[in-house]
Each structure stands twice: as C-alpha cells, then as structure tokens.
Design an enzyme around this catalytic site. Structure first.
Site, PDB file in Angstrom:
ATOM      1  N   TYR A   1       0.792  -1.226   0.000  1.00  0.00           N
ATOM      2  CA  TYR A   1       0.000   0.000   0.000  1.00  0.00           C
ATOM      3  C   TYR A   1       0.826   1.279   0.000  1.00  0.00           C
ATOM      4  CZ  TYR A   1      -3.613  -3.368   1.102  1.00  0.00           C
ATOM      5  OH  TYR A   1      -4.460  -4.443   1.054  1.00  0.00           O
TER       6      TYR A   1
ATOM      7  N   HIS B   1      -8.500   1.979  -5.971  1.00  0.00           N
ATOM      8  CA  HIS B   1      -7.712   1.094  -5.110  1.00  0.00           C
ATOM      9  C   HIS B   1      -6.243   1.459  -5.240  1.00  0.00           C
ATOM     10  CE1 HIS B   1     -11.108  -1.521  -4.318  1.00  0.00           C
ATOM     11  NE2 HIS B   1     -11.392  -1.432  -5.608  1.00  0.00           N
TER      12      HIS B   1
END
Length: 148
Positions: free
Chosen positions: A23, A101
C-alpha cells in the site's frame, strides 16, 4: 463549484503503517491533503470520511444525496468484495462515482478480483498507489466538466 465526497473504507486509516510493500508509505492524511490542494485549484470542495464500519459509509452516502454532493470517489477496500449493501446505497442515491484502489487488485489473491462496484461505477482506477486517488479526482473533474 462541485462537491466531491471521498470515502475511504476499512483499514485505510492505517496507510503508511500497514503493509507498505503493498500500500505504500503515504498516509491517508497525505492523500487527503493532496486531493484538497487539487480540488481547491479546480474550484471544487472535497469532503472526506474514513470508516471501518460499513453502516457509517452507507449513512454518509445517504446523506450525500440530501446535501447535493455531485460526485463520489470511493475506495471500498475489503468491502469491495463483500458489500452488496454499499453497492445498493450508491445505486440508491444516483450520484456518479469512481472506484479506486491503491494496489492492483487483479495481481493479488483471487478473492480480490471480484468487485461489487465496478460494473456500476463510472470507472475503476487501481494499482498506482496514492496516485490512484489523484487520477480518480482528475477523472471526476472531467466528468463534471471542469478543466484538469
């Protein structure tokens, strides 16, 4: 001036700490700051909510309709693969939205490949880390008829 609501789903409050190899090291506050600067330059107003609770995201989507929100950018996170309720909320308010995302969900585990949102979203942006949000905001500007 348009109002754009940015919704961050579960565990995104841990950005910068949680699995940075997937991430990234950018925090949620950093992402929101960058988006705010972009929106201000374009003459728009952003609102934000991060929640780990599905019902809070649903309630915020319902409120968005009453408030006249023009566009939604949503990272449903893990709810992407599980939440018919969030999908129904978005369909119920009839506000255009983009699904975003940080990671490329199609390069990850098979269960992450299915989204309850992508077939009803204006578009889906994934795999560019924090830049995914910036690209989504630029796309929202275009859809709203604002120069990028």
């Amino acid at each position: 001036m348009a109002t754009i609501l940015v919704l961050h789903g579960p565990n995104l409050n841990l950005l910068g700490l949680r699995e940075p190899g997937i991430y990234g090291a950018t925090t949620l506050a950093d992402i929101n700051q960058t988006l705010s600067e972009m929106a201000t330059k374009a003459g728009h107003h952003l609102q934000y909510l991060q929640s780990n609770a599905e019902y809070e995201l649903i309630d915020r989507i319902h409120d968005a309709r009453k408030e006249g929100v023009d566009f939604i950018i949503i990272n449903p996170a893990a709810f992407t693969h599980t939440s018919v309720a969030l999908r129904d909320a978005l369909l119920g308010v009839d506000i255009p939205f983009i699904e975003v995302h940080l990671s490329n969900v199609h390069k990850r585990e098979a269960f992450r490949h299915h989204s309850f949102f992508s077939d009803v979203a204006q578009g889906v942006i994934c795999g560019f880390g924090a830049t995914s949000y910036e690209l989504a905001l630029q796309a929202a500007f275009k859809i709203l008829g604002t120069p990028v």
